[in-house]
Motif scaffolding. Structure first.
Motif, PDB file in Angstrom:
ATOM      1  N   VAL A  69       0.752  -1.103  -0.004  1.00  0.00           N
ATOM      2  CA  VAL A  69      -0.042   0.119  -0.035  1.00  0.00           C
ATOM      3  C   VAL A  69       0.747   1.193  -0.066  1.00  0.00           C
ATOM      4  CG1 VAL A  69      -1.978   1.266   1.148  1.00  0.00           C
ATOM      5  CG2 VAL A  69      -1.748  -1.241   1.114  1.00  0.00           C
ATOM      6  N   ALA A  70       0.461   2.120  -1.003  1.00  0.00           N
ATOM      7  CA  ALA A  70       1.295   3.422  -0.965  1.00  0.00           C
ATOM      8  C   ALA A  70       0.385   4.499  -0.577  1.00  0.00           C
ATOM      9  CB  ALA A  70       1.764   3.740  -2.303  1.00  0.00           C
ATOM     10  N   ASP A  71       0.931   5.167   0.338  1.00  0.00           N
ATOM     11  CA  ASP A  71       0.369   6.551   0.986  1.00  0.00           C
ATOM     12  C   ASP A  71       0.767   7.734   0.064  1.00  0.00           C
ATOM     13  OD1 ASP A  71      -1.296   8.586   2.166  1.00  0.00           O
ATOM     14  OD2 ASP A  71       0.067   8.562   3.933  1.00  0.00           O
ATOM     15  N   ILE A  72      -0.026   8.118  -0.930  1.00  0.00           N
ATOM     16  CA  ILE A  72       0.292   9.285  -1.777  1.00  0.00           C
ATOM     17  C   ILE A  72      -0.099  10.600  -1.221  1.00  0.00           C
ATOM     18  CG2 ILE A  72       0.245  10.056  -4.253  1.00  0.00           C
ATOM     19  CD1 ILE A  72      -0.247   7.144  -4.989  1.00  0.00           C
ATOM     20  N   ALA A  73       0.825  11.602  -1.303  1.00  0.00           N
ATOM     21  CA  ALA A  73       0.503  12.913  -0.773  1.00  0.00           C
ATOM     22  C   ALA A  73      -0.983  13.276  -1.321  1.00  0.00           C
ATOM     23  CB  ALA A  73       1.369  13.788  -0.833  1.00  0.00           C
ATOM     24  N   GLY A  74      -1.539  14.329  -0.809  1.00  0.00           N
ATOM     25  CA  GLY A  74      -2.879  14.895  -1.407  1.00  0.00           C
ATOM     26  C   GLY A  74      -2.904  15.654  -2.548  1.00  0.00           C
ATOM     27  N   LEU A  75      -3.701  15.279  -3.583  1.00  0.00           N
ATOM     28  CA  LEU A  75      -3.773  16.293  -4.653  1.00  0.00           C
ATOM     29  C   LEU A  75      -4.895  17.333  -4.313  1.00  0.00           C
ATOM     30  CD1 LEU A  75      -4.589  13.219  -7.439  1.00  0.00           C
ATOM     31  CD2 LEU A  75      -2.318  14.540  -6.994  1.00  0.00           C
ATOM     32  N   VAL A  76      -4.502  18.355  -5.283  1.00  0.00           N
ATOM     33  CA  VAL A  76      -5.490  19.358  -5.203  1.00  0.00           C
ATOM     34  C   VAL A  76      -6.086  19.766  -6.456  1.00  0.00           C
ATOM     35  CG1 VAL A  76      -4.236  20.656  -3.298  1.00  0.00           C
ATOM     36  CG2 VAL A  76      -3.716  21.232  -5.749  1.00  0.00           C
ATOM     37  N   SER A  77      -6.970  20.760  -6.915  1.00  0.00           N
ATOM     38  CA  SER A  77      -7.682  21.157  -8.274  1.00  0.00           C
ATOM     39  C   SER A  77      -6.282  21.872  -8.914  1.00  0.00           C
ATOM     40  CB  SER A  77      -8.975  22.059  -7.957  1.00  0.00           C
ATOM     41  OG  SER A  77      -8.991  22.322  -9.009  1.00  0.00           O
ATOM     42  N   GLU A 122     -15.128  13.517  -8.436  1.00  0.00           N
ATOM     43  CA  GLU A 122     -15.043  14.365  -9.583  1.00  0.00           C
ATOM     44  C   GLU A 122     -13.770  15.173  -9.857  1.00  0.00           C
ATOM     45  OE1 GLU A 122     -18.708  16.514  -9.450  1.00  0.00           O
ATOM     46  OE2 GLU A 122     -20.059  14.869 -10.094  1.00  0.00           O
ATOM     47  N   THR A 123     -13.398  15.890  -8.872  1.00  0.00           N
ATOM     48  CA  THR A 123     -12.137  16.560  -8.897  1.00  0.00           C
ATOM     49  C   THR A 123     -10.753  15.747  -9.320  1.00  0.00           C
ATOM     50  OG1 THR A 123     -13.150  18.299  -7.323  1.00  0.00           O
ATOM     51  CG2 THR A 123     -10.538  18.130  -7.644  1.00  0.00           C
ATOM     52  N   LEU A 124     -10.992  14.546  -8.372  1.00  0.00           N
ATOM     53  CA  LEU A 124      -9.799  13.659  -8.864  1.00  0.00           C
ATOM     54  C   LEU A 124      -9.810  13.094 -10.147  1.00  0.00           C
ATOM     55  CD1 LEU A 124     -10.189  11.808  -5.119  1.00  0.00           C
ATOM     56  CD2 LEU A 124      -8.254  13.315  -5.948  1.00  0.00           C
ATOM     57  N   GLU A 125     -10.845  12.802 -10.497  1.00  0.00           N
ATOM     58  CA  GLU A 125     -10.889  12.055 -11.810  1.00  0.00           C
ATOM     59  C   GLU A 125     -10.499  13.334 -12.997  1.00  0.00           C
ATOM     60  OE1 GLU A 125     -13.968   8.181 -12.199  1.00  0.00           O
ATOM     61  OE2 GLU A 125     -14.368  10.193 -13.166  1.00  0.00           O
ATOM     62  N   LEU A 126     -11.041  14.103 -12.835  1.00  0.00           N
ATOM     63  CA  LEU A 126     -10.695  15.288 -13.903  1.00  0.00           C
ATOM     64  C   LEU A 126      -9.087  15.676 -13.759  1.00  0.00           C
ATOM     65  CD1 LEU A 126     -11.330  17.401 -15.816  1.00  0.00           C
ATOM     66  CD2 LEU A 126     -11.679  18.909 -13.729  1.00  0.00           C
ATOM     67  N   GLU A 127      -8.519  15.839 -12.538  1.00  0.00           N
ATOM     68  CA  GLU A 127      -6.967  15.844 -12.677  1.00  0.00           C
ATOM     69  C   GLU A 127      -6.223  14.498 -13.049  1.00  0.00           C
ATOM     70  OE1 GLU A 127      -5.808  18.789 -11.938  1.00  0.00           O
ATOM     71  OE2 GLU A 127      -7.576  19.548 -11.488  1.00  0.00           O
ATOM     72  N   LEU A 128      -6.537  13.345 -12.852  1.00  0.00           N
ATOM     73  CA  LEU A 128      -5.927  12.161 -13.504  1.00  0.00           C
ATOM     74  C   LEU A 128      -6.234  12.290 -14.844  1.00  0.00           C
ATOM     75  CD1 LEU A 128      -5.670  11.670 -10.555  1.00  0.00           C
ATOM     76  CD2 LEU A 128      -6.119   9.126 -11.083  1.00  0.00           C
ATOM     77  N   THR A 129      -7.461  12.537 -15.320  1.00  0.00           N
ATOM     78  CA  THR A 129      -7.810  12.628 -16.776  1.00  0.00           C
ATOM     79  C   THR A 129      -6.995  13.407 -17.553  1.00  0.00           C
ATOM     80  OG1 THR A 129     -10.212  11.569 -16.382  1.00  0.00           O
ATOM     81  CG2 THR A 129      -9.881  12.721 -18.509  1.00  0.00           C
ATOM     82  N   LEU A 130      -6.945  14.755 -17.014  1.00  0.00           N
ATOM     83  CA  LEU A 130      -6.264  15.593 -17.690  1.00  0.00           C
ATOM     84  C   LEU A 130      -4.643  15.216 -17.738  1.00  0.00           C
ATOM     85  CD1 LEU A 130      -7.749  18.790 -16.191  1.00  0.00           C
ATOM     86  CD2 LEU A 130      -8.015  18.185 -18.595  1.00  0.00           C
TER      87      LEU A 130
END
Length: 358
Positions: A69-77, A122-130
């Motif tokens: 398991v990897a704890d990945i630091a938080g994303l932002v918009s 929705e925010t997370l998916e948008l960032e990964l998709t972009l």
């Protein structure tokens, strides 16, 4: 061992879940970017089948399956354009094999941001998709130039073009209708959204069971076959620190049949396409991890390379059947053991004894 990445907005509860799953002590704070590097640990996958087999044979030792398991630091918009150290964090997601979206559904005045899990998703998916769209556009340009001298790149270019069109519409690859052949070609592109996903809704301690209606909305958004679980990760972390007797008493008091951590670990394990076979006896009962669809020789090699190299046959019985018969010797005497060859596709829950000669 394949790796699962915990992905979420800042302060969604990723580090709390990581600590509970791995028994670690990663910093948990209410301010963003308390950690800026991913940390990796191993989580046990609880298995009642192994517990019962060990009890049957009075095994001195139990070995459970594990996942990384990897704890990945938080994303932002704006992470996809580098905001909030986004490029570094997105790069860490590329290194994992599956994603657990940790979605905040609790109110806390100290934490900035929305506590609506669907909005978080929705925010997370948008960032990964972009991020994937930008990556594919760069790859396509390079492949088209290379294809002038190498026509074997045509299939890859076609797959990348299909993926680009999907991503340009704002749809991640895992929610697209691209065929298995296209997805296989895309595998080597290391796209963020071409991974298995599941979601954990982090609730408050007052409502550890979560909201079934909210789970259904998130599941509907993620698409068919998605797994969505609710848990108060703070409460689960506290439960994980208790000894078994105290934990049982607290679960009973809270009317919780089974810790959510167990369900999360199991769901993550299966999301990574992992399955389990067992070996069992008085010395040890062991849960061995294999990829779904593996044959007997591959599974023998999971135990030791010599067993695969000198494989003769496998004696096989399903775990429930072994429990019903009462012992390995009784199963053999009753003709319940099957003799299987190299091409036998091992089933989840099979108990094996490998015959080999090196």
């Amino acid at each position: 061992m394949e790796r699962l990445g915990l992905v979420g907005l800042a302060n969604a509860g990723k580090s709390t879940l990581y600590n509970a799953l791995t028994g670690s002590n990663t910093l948990v704070a209410t301010h963003p970017f308390a950690t800026t590097e991913s940390v990796v640990g191993e989580a046990i996958v609880p298995d009642e089948r192994l517990d019962q087999l060990a009890e049957l044979h009075e095994s001195k030792k139990l070995v459970y399956a594990h996942i990384q398991v990897a704890d990945i630091a938080g994303l932002v918009s704006g992470s996809s354009t580098g905001a909030g150290l986004g490029n570094r964090f997105l790069g860490q997601i590329r290194e994992v094999d599956g994603i657990v979206y940790v979605l905040r559904a609790f109110a806390d005045e100290q934490i900035v941001g929305d506590s609506d899990p669907l909005s978080n998703l929705e925010t997370l998916e948008l960032e990964l998709t972009l991020a994937d769209l930008g990556s594919i556009e760069g790859t396509l340009d390079r492949r088209r130039r290379a294809a002038r001298a190498d026509k074997s790149l045509t299939a890859e270019i076609e797959a990348l073009e299909l993926a680009r069109d999907v991503l340009a519409e704002g749809t991640p690859i895992y929610r697209s209708h691209l065929g298995a052949d296209v997805l296989a070609v895309l595998h080597n592109s290391f796209l963020l959204t071409n991974k298995r996903v599941l979601a954990v809704i982090n609730t408050d301690e007052v409502n550890p069971h979560g909201d079934p209606g909210l789970e259904a909305k998130v599941a509907s958004y993620l698409g068919a076959d998605s797994v969505v679980l609710s848990a108060s990760l703070k409460l689960e972390s506290e439960l994980a620190r208790l000894n078994p007797d105290e934990r049982g008493e607290m679960l009973e008091a809270l009317d919780i049949e089974r810790p959510a951590l167990d369900r999360i670990a199991e769901a993550a394990y299966r999301a990574l396409d992992r399955r389990t076979f067992f070996t069992t006896g008085d010395k040890e009962s062991h849960a061995w991890t294999f990829r779904a669809g593996s044959n007997a020789v591959v599974c023998a090699g999971v135990i030791h390379s010599d067993l695969a190299r000198g494989f003769i046959r496998a004696e096989v019985i399903f775990w429930k059947d072994l429990l019903e018969v009462g012992s390995w010797s009784k199963a053999k005497a009753a003709g319940k053991l099957r003799l299987e060859g190299k091409d036998y596709l091992v089933a989840d829950g099979d108990v094996l004894e490998i015959r080999f000669n090196v």
